[in-house]
Motif scaffolding. Structure first.
Motif, PDB file in Angstrom:
ATOM      1  N   LEU A   1      33.104  33.099  45.421  1.00 51.66           N
ATOM      2  CA  LEU A   1      34.531  32.816  45.347  1.00 51.66           C
ATOM      3  C   LEU A   1      35.084  33.089  43.956  1.00 51.66           C
ATOM      4  O   LEU A   1      36.182  33.636  43.803  1.00 51.66           O
ATOM      5  CB  LEU A   1      34.797  31.359  45.736  1.00 51.66           C
ATOM      6  N   SER A   2      34.337  32.707  42.929  1.00 49.71           N
ATOM      7  CA  SER A   2      34.803  32.943  41.560  1.00 49.71           C
ATOM      8  C   SER A   2      34.929  34.433  41.287  1.00 49.71           C
ATOM      9  O   SER A   2      35.871  34.884  40.626  1.00 49.71           O
ATOM     10  CB  SER A   2      33.857  32.300  40.547  1.00 49.71           C
ATOM     11  N   ARG A   3      34.018  35.218  41.825  1.00 44.20           N
ATOM     12  CA  ARG A   3      34.056  36.655  41.605  1.00 44.20           C
ATOM     13  C   ARG A   3      35.185  37.309  42.391  1.00 44.20           C
ATOM     14  O   ARG A   3      35.812  38.260  41.915  1.00 44.20           O
ATOM     15  CB  ARG A   3      32.701  37.260  41.987  1.00 44.20           C
ATOM     16  N   ALA A   4      35.447  36.790  43.591  1.00 45.01           N
ATOM     17  CA  ALA A   4      36.584  37.299  44.358  1.00 45.01           C
ATOM     18  C   ALA A   4      37.894  37.029  43.617  1.00 45.01           C
ATOM     19  O   ALA A   4      38.772  37.897  43.553  1.00 45.01           O
ATOM     20  CB  ALA A   4      36.612  36.650  45.737  1.00 45.01           C
ATOM     21  N   LEU A   5      38.013  35.832  43.032  1.00 45.28           N
ATOM     22  CA  LEU A   5      39.229  35.502  42.282  1.00 45.28           C
ATOM     23  C   LEU A   5      39.329  36.360  41.022  1.00 45.28           C
ATOM     24  O   LEU A   5      40.414  36.854  40.687  1.00 45.28           O
ATOM     25  CB  LEU A   5      39.237  34.021  41.917  1.00 45.28           C
ATOM     26  N   ALA A   6      38.223  36.559  40.318  1.00 46.78           N
ATOM     27  CA  ALA A   6      38.237  37.390  39.111  1.00 46.78           C
ATOM     28  C   ALA A   6      38.673  38.813  39.447  1.00 46.78           C
ATOM     29  O   ALA A   6      39.476  39.419  38.727  1.00 46.78           O
ATOM     30  CB  ALA A   6      36.859  37.387  38.455  1.00 46.78           C
ATOM     31  N   ALA A   7      38.153  39.351  40.560  1.00 42.55           N
ATOM     32  CA  ALA A   7      38.520  40.708  40.954  1.00 42.55           C
ATOM     33  C   ALA A   7      39.999  40.784  41.328  1.00 42.55           C
ATOM     34  O   ALA A   7      40.677  41.764  41.019  1.00 42.55           O
ATOM     35  CB  ALA A   7      37.652  41.170  42.124  1.00 42.55           C
ATOM     36  N   ALA A   8      40.507  39.738  41.970  1.00 43.39           N
ATOM     37  CA  ALA A   8      41.919  39.718  42.340  1.00 43.39           C
ATOM     38  C   ALA A   8      42.808  39.639  41.108  1.00 43.39           C
ATOM     39  O   ALA A   8      43.860  40.282  41.051  1.00 43.39           O
ATOM     40  CB  ALA A   8      42.197  38.535  43.266  1.00 43.39           C
ATOM     41  N   VAL A   9      42.398  38.851  40.122  1.00 38.46           N
ATOM     42  CA  VAL A   9      43.165  38.756  38.874  1.00 38.46           C
ATOM     43  C   VAL A   9      43.136  40.094  38.138  1.00 38.46           C
ATOM     44  O   VAL A   9      44.141  40.524  37.559  1.00 38.46           O
ATOM     45  CB  VAL A   9      42.622  37.628  37.972  1.00 38.46           C
TER      46      VAL A   9
ATOM     47  N   LEU B   1      36.691  28.307  37.514  1.00 30.25           N
ATOM     48  CA  LEU B   1      37.647  28.990  36.636  1.00 30.25           C
ATOM     49  C   LEU B   1      37.000  29.409  35.326  1.00 30.25           C
ATOM     50  O   LEU B   1      37.365  30.425  34.742  1.00 30.25           O
ATOM     51  CB  LEU B   1      38.844  28.088  36.377  1.00 30.25           C
ATOM     52  N   SER B   2      36.024  28.633  34.857  1.00 25.89           N
ATOM     53  CA  SER B   2      35.290  29.032  33.657  1.00 25.89           C
ATOM     54  C   SER B   2      34.541  30.335  33.895  1.00 25.89           C
ATOM     55  O   SER B   2      34.482  31.218  33.032  1.00 25.89           O
ATOM     56  CB  SER B   2      34.313  27.922  33.256  1.00 25.89           C
ATOM     57  N   GLU B   3      33.984  30.476  35.109  1.00 27.35           N
ATOM     58  CA  GLU B   3      33.285  31.714  35.461  1.00 27.35           C
ATOM     59  C   GLU B   3      34.268  32.883  35.554  1.00 27.35           C
ATOM     60  O   GLU B   3      33.959  34.001  35.159  1.00 27.35           O
ATOM     61  CB  GLU B   3      32.554  31.526  36.796  1.00 27.35           C
ATOM     62  N   VAL B   4      35.480  32.609  36.053  1.00 25.52           N
ATOM     63  CA  VAL B   4      36.498  33.662  36.153  1.00 25.52           C
ATOM     64  C   VAL B   4      36.891  34.158  34.768  1.00 25.52           C
ATOM     65  O   VAL B   4      36.947  35.373  34.520  1.00 25.52           O
ATOM     66  CB  VAL B   4      37.736  33.140  36.912  1.00 25.52           C
ATOM     67  N   THR B   5      37.181  33.244  33.844  1.00 24.74           N
ATOM     68  CA  THR B   5      37.575  33.665  32.493  1.00 24.74           C
ATOM     69  C   THR B   5      36.428  34.378  31.780  1.00 24.74           C
ATOM     70  O   THR B   5      36.647  35.333  31.049  1.00 24.74           O
ATOM     71  CB  THR B   5      38.040  32.451  31.661  1.00 24.74           C
ATOM     72  N   ARG B   6      35.194  33.909  32.036  1.00 26.78           N
ATOM     73  CA  ARG B   6      34.033  34.558  31.413  1.00 26.78           C
ATOM     74  C   ARG B   6      33.874  35.982  31.931  1.00 26.78           C
ATOM     75  O   ARG B   6      33.665  36.921  31.167  1.00 26.78           O
ATOM     76  CB  ARG B   6      32.761  33.754  31.711  1.00 26.78           C
ATOM     77  N   ALA B   7      34.004  36.152  33.262  1.00 25.45           N
ATOM     78  CA  ALA B   7      33.837  37.477  33.856  1.00 25.45           C
ATOM     79  C   ALA B   7      34.907  38.451  33.381  1.00 25.45           C
ATOM     80  O   ALA B   7      34.632  39.635  33.168  1.00 25.45           O
ATOM     81  CB  ALA B   7      33.856  37.368  35.380  1.00 25.45           C
ATOM     82  N   LEU B   8      36.129  37.952  33.210  1.00 27.82           N
ATOM     83  CA  LEU B   8      37.231  38.811  32.800  1.00 27.82           C
ATOM     84  C   LEU B   8      37.325  38.970  31.287  1.00 27.82           C
ATOM     85  O   LEU B   8      38.048  39.841  30.802  1.00 27.82           O
ATOM     86  CB  LEU B   8      38.563  38.243  33.322  1.00 27.82           C
ATOM     87  N   GLY B   9      36.626  38.104  30.541  1.00 31.21           N
ATOM     88  CA  GLY B   9      36.685  38.163  29.082  1.00 31.21           C
ATOM     89  C   GLY B   9      38.023  37.744  28.529  1.00 31.21           C
ATOM     90  O   GLY B   9      38.501  38.316  27.542  1.00 31.21           O
ATOM     91  N   ILE B  10      38.654  36.729  29.161  1.00 24.22           N
ATOM     92  CA  ILE B  10      39.961  36.267  28.705  1.00 24.22           C
ATOM     93  C   ILE B  10      39.920  34.760  28.471  1.00 24.22           C
ATOM     94  O   ILE B  10      38.988  34.073  28.905  1.00 24.22           O
ATOM     95  CB  ILE B  10      41.077  36.591  29.734  1.00 24.22           C
ATOM     96  N   GLU B  11      40.937  34.241  27.786  1.00 29.17           N
ATOM     97  CA  GLU B  11      41.056  32.809  27.561  1.00 29.17           C
ATOM     98  C   GLU B  11      41.771  32.154  28.747  1.00 29.17           C
ATOM     99  O   GLU B  11      42.446  32.814  29.539  1.00 29.17           O
ATOM    100  CB  GLU B  11      41.844  32.531  26.275  1.00 29.17           C
ATOM    101  N   ALA B  12      41.631  30.831  28.842  1.00 32.05           N
ATOM    102  CA  ALA B  12      42.252  30.091  29.942  1.00 32.05           C
ATOM    103  C   ALA B  12      43.767  30.286  29.953  1.00 32.05           C
ATOM    104  O   ALA B  12      44.379  30.396  31.023  1.00 32.05           O
ATOM    105  CB  ALA B  12      41.895  28.609  29.841  1.00 32.05           C
TER     106      ALA B  12
END
Length: 243
Positions: A116-124, A69-80
């Motif tokens: 997996l983290s990138r797939a979730l980031a793209a879905a978000v 999830l840290s990788e997801v927030t980093r990739a999207l540039g958003i806070e938790a």
């Protein structure tokens, strides 16, 4: 809303994953088999050993899911907190995130957790139903493959697929790659080559490069499918969540 951390959100998503799978959230880490072993232990020392092992496994799982999830927030540039709001606002996206986190916590291969983290980031980033359909297929494929499958995909990625009609094949161009050719490039794949090939075919990550065209010779050539190309993109160092 209180300020959340990636670890807290990961804990909640693990509960979502358990609920989605029909499991009990409070089940002992390691499942019924580990629980039975602990219960059947001959003495306190053996029971303690299993308990310590279960604690280590639980720690690894929590760390992996929080890192994802840290990788997801980093990739999207958003806070938790913003990630939490987006997930809670879309039930299907929330279930997808739960499955991704539930899978990632038990995956030791860093490459797979990163995908997996990138797939979730793209879905978000774009949770439209059509795109979520693709991410569902991809997260299933990522869970099902291992390092040899990824090596196979990297090798065969250099093989061009046959053009779709009405385009005609270019004269003198070799389309696709046979299993034998893949194993010549990476001999380490030879022993399990047929099993690897069948798994990738069943997941839709590679496909015949013939498109129904008769081809001389006894061995069928294969190439990456569009789904396989998308999966390799998730493994790319220069990946971005925005198409």
């Amino acid at each position: 809303m209180n300020k959340r951390t990636e670890g807290e959100i990961a804990k909640g998503l693990r509960q979502v994953a358990a609920a989605t799978a029909g499991a009990t959230v409070g089940v002992v880490v390691g499942g019924p088999v580990a629980g039975a072993l602990v219960g059947a232990a001959a003495g306190p020392a053996l029971a303690t050993g299993f308990e310590l092992a279960a604690e280590r496994i639980a720690t690894h799982r929590a760390t992996r899911s929080a890192e994802l999830l840290s990788e997801v927030t980093r990739a999207l540039g958003i806070e938790a907190n913003e990630l939490e709001e987006r997930l809670l606002a879309d039930e299907r996206l929330l279930e997808f995130a739960g499955r991704v986190v539930g899978a990632a916590q038990d995956i030791s291969l860093t490459e797979k957790r990163r995908a997996l983290s990138r797939a979730l980031a793209a879905a978000v980033a774009d949770p439209s139903p059509a795109r979520l359909d693709i991410w569902e297929l991809l997260q299933t494929a990522i869970r099902e493959i291992d390092a040899p499958h990824i090596r196979f995909l990297h090798v065969i990625s250099s093989a061009p697929p046959l053009p779709q009609p009405p385009e005609r094949p270019a004269e003198g161009t070799r389309y696709g790659m046979t299993l034998e050719q893949v194993c010549e490039i990476d001999p380490g794949l030879g022993f399990g080559g047929h099993a690897i090939l069948q798994k990738l075919l069943s997941l839709g990550l590679i496909e015949s490069s013939l498109h129904g065209v008769l081809w001389s010779g006894t061995h069928r050539p294969y190439a990456l499918s569009p789904l396989g190309q998308r999966l390799l993109t998730l493994l790319d160092a220069d990946w971005t969540p925005h198409p």
